[in-house]
Write a protein that holds these residues in place. Sequence first.
Motif, mmCIF file in Angstrom:
data_model
loop_
_atom_site.group_PDB
_atom_site.id
_atom_site.type_symbol
_atom_site.label_atom_id
_atom_site.label_comp_id
_atom_site.label_asym_id
_atom_site.label_seq_id
_atom_site.Cartn_x
_atom_site.Cartn_y
_atom_site.Cartn_z
ATOM 1 N N GLY A 56 21.664 9.959 8.276
ATOM 2 C CA GLY A 56 21.195 10.974 7.358
ATOM 3 C C GLY A 56 20.223 10.516 6.302
ATOM 4 O O GLY A 56 19.796 11.317 5.456
ATOM 5 N N HIS A 57 19.824 9.256 6.328
ATOM 6 C CA HIS A 57 18.930 8.723 5.300
ATOM 7 C C HIS A 57 17.518 8.536 5.847
ATOM 8 O O HIS A 57 17.298 8.538 7.048
ATOM 9 C CB HIS A 57 19.472 7.414 4.752
ATOM 10 N N ARG A 58 16.587 8.346 4.902
ATOM 11 C CA ARG A 58 15.193 8.143 5.261
ATOM 12 C C ARG A 58 14.619 6.972 4.480
ATOM 13 O O ARG A 58 15.087 6.626 3.399
ATOM 14 C CB ARG A 58 14.373 9.411 5.026
ATOM 15 N N LEU A 59 13.589 6.372 5.073
ATOM 16 C CA LEU A 59 12.931 5.203 4.500
ATOM 17 C C LEU A 59 11.443 5.499 4.393
ATOM 18 O O LEU A 59 10.819 5.909 5.367
ATOM 19 C CB LEU A 59 13.165 3.978 5.399
ATOM 20 N N LYS A 60 10.872 5.305 3.200
ATOM 21 C CA LYS A 60 9.441 5.527 2.997
ATOM 22 C C LYS A 60 8.761 4.193 2.702
ATOM 23 O O LYS A 60 9.264 3.404 1.888
ATOM 24 C CB LYS A 60 9.188 6.500 1.852
ATOM 25 N N LEU A 61 7.633 3.951 3.367
ATOM 26 C CA LEU A 61 6.887 2.710 3.164
ATOM 27 C C LEU A 61 5.418 3.015 2.924
ATOM 28 O O LEU A 61 4.907 4.057 3.350
ATOM 29 C CB LEU A 61 7.034 1.778 4.369
ATOM 30 N N LYS A 62 4.730 2.067 2.260
ATOM 31 C CA LYS A 62 3.317 2.209 1.967
ATOM 32 C C LYS A 62 2.606 0.911 2.313
ATOM 33 O O LYS A 62 3.066 -0.183 1.950
ATOM 34 C CB LYS A 62 3.105 2.539 0.486
ATOM 35 N N LEU A 63 1.489 1.024 3.002
ATOM 36 C CA LEU A 63 0.742 -0.146 3.459
ATOM 37 C C LEU A 63 -0.270 -0.590 2.406
ATOM 38 O O LEU A 63 -0.933 0.228 1.772
ATOM 39 C CB LEU A 63 0.010 0.179 4.756
ATOM 40 N N GLU A 64 -0.396 -1.901 2.265
ATOM 41 C CA GLU A 64 -1.393 -2.451 1.357
ATOM 42 C C GLU A 64 -2.724 -2.714 2.058
ATOM 43 O O GLU A 64 -3.771 -2.741 1.410
ATOM 44 C CB GLU A 64 -0.886 -3.751 0.733
ATOM 45 N N LYS A 65 -2.689 -2.904 3.379
ATOM 46 C CA LYS A 65 -3.891 -3.262 4.132
ATOM 47 C C LYS A 65 -3.988 -2.392 5.384
ATOM 48 O O LYS A 65 -2.995 -1.816 5.831
ATOM 49 C CB LYS A 65 -3.844 -4.740 4.549
ATOM 50 N N ASN A 66 -5.180 -2.317 5.961
ATOM 51 C CA ASN A 66 -5.315 -1.695 7.279
ATOM 52 C C ASN A 66 -4.416 -2.435 8.261
ATOM 53 O O ASN A 66 -4.504 -3.670 8.381
ATOM 54 C CB ASN A 66 -6.757 -1.775 7.769
ATOM 55 N N SER A 67 -3.580 -1.709 8.972
ATOM 56 C CA SER A 67 -2.570 -2.368 9.803
ATOM 57 C C SER A 67 -2.281 -1.580 11.067
ATOM 58 O O SER A 67 -2.391 -0.351 11.090
ATOM 59 C CB SER A 67 -1.253 -2.521 9.024
ATOM 60 N N GLU A 68 -1.897 -2.326 12.098
ATOM 61 C CA GLU A 68 -1.244 -1.748 13.265
ATOM 62 C C GLU A 68 0.261 -1.818 12.998
ATOM 63 O O GLU A 68 0.840 -2.905 12.941
ATOM 64 C CB GLU A 68 -1.588 -2.529 14.530
ATOM 65 N N VAL A 69 0.876 -0.669 12.806
ATOM 66 C CA VAL A 69 2.313 -0.605 12.547
ATOM 67 C C VAL A 69 3.019 -0.339 13.875
ATOM 68 O O VAL A 69 2.804 0.697 14.509
ATOM 69 C CB VAL A 69 2.656 0.501 11.539
ATOM 70 N N ILE A 70 3.845 -1.280 14.296
ATOM 71 C CA ILE A 70 4.559 -1.173 15.568
ATOM 72 C C ILE A 70 6.028 -0.938 15.263
ATOM 73 O O ILE A 70 6.659 -1.732 14.559
ATOM 74 C CB ILE A 70 4.369 -2.451 16.411
ATOM 75 N N ILE A 71 6.574 0.162 15.772
ATOM 76 C CA ILE A 71 7.973 0.519 15.533
ATOM 77 C C ILE A 71 8.694 0.565 16.881
ATOM 78 O O ILE A 71 8.258 1.262 17.801
ATOM 79 C CB ILE A 71 8.091 1.868 14.817
#
Length: 231
Positions: A56-71
Motif C-alpha cells: 500500500g505504499h509508494r516511493l518517489k524519486l528524482k534524478l539528478e542527471k540524464n539517466s537510463e532507469v532500469i526497474i
Amino acid sequence: MDLETQAQIYLADQRGISQVGFFRSFHTFNFGHYFHESRTPFVNLQVFNDDTLKAGHRLKLKLEKNSEVIIIPIVGGLEFHNSLETGFLEVGQVQIFSALAATEYEIINPYETEEINFLQIWLNNDSVDFTSKIEVNAFDFEDKNTMLPIFSKNSQRGFIGKYDGRKKEEFTFEKSENDIFFFVLSGAFEVQDRLLHTRDGLSLSNFKMIDFEALSNDAIILMFELVLQPQ
C-alpha cells in the motif's frame, strides 16, 4: 596495447542501507546518505539498489542527471507513474525509462498485505541526442542455462539468466577495453574464478573473455556491458 585487468567484489552484507517504516533499500554503490570510498560508481553505473516496499505504499524519486532507469521486479508486481506513462510491471518484465535530469517518478506497491522487492538501476547517459522515452522488455526463465537479453542501448547491453547447478557460460568480447558488471540475484556462482553468493556484485574491466559457472540449482545472475559515455 595490453590493458591491465581489474576486478572488484561488492559483498551483499557490506552494502549500504536506507530504511524507514515502509521501505528498505540496499545500495551496492553510494546513494543518498550512504558513502564509502570503495563504493563509487562503476563506469556510468551510478545506482544499483535492491529495494523492498511494504503493502500500500509508494516511493518517489528524482534524478539528478540524464539517466537510463532500469526497474526489474523480483517479488511481486509494481505500479509505476512517470512523466510518460502510468502502468503495471510484473515479474518477468524489465522497464527501461530514459529520463532527463530533474525528472520525478513513482513506484507503488498495489497489494493489500504483500511486500514487493525490485531492483532500481541508473545508468548515466551524457549523449547529446538523449531524449525521454520508455520501453518494457520481457524474459522467460523457461529458457534456462542461457543469458537472456533484457535491454540494449547505446552500445550497452543487459542480460539475465537462470542456471542449473554446474552449468557454465563463456563470453568473448570484440574489444579488450570492456567494462562488465555481474549481480547474483539468487544462488551461487563462480565468475572469473571469484565466488559470488546471493546479492553479491562483481565489476570487471579489460577482460577479453569471461566465464562463469552456477554452483547451485536455479541460480539467477545479471550481467551488464557498460560504456563510460554512450554515443
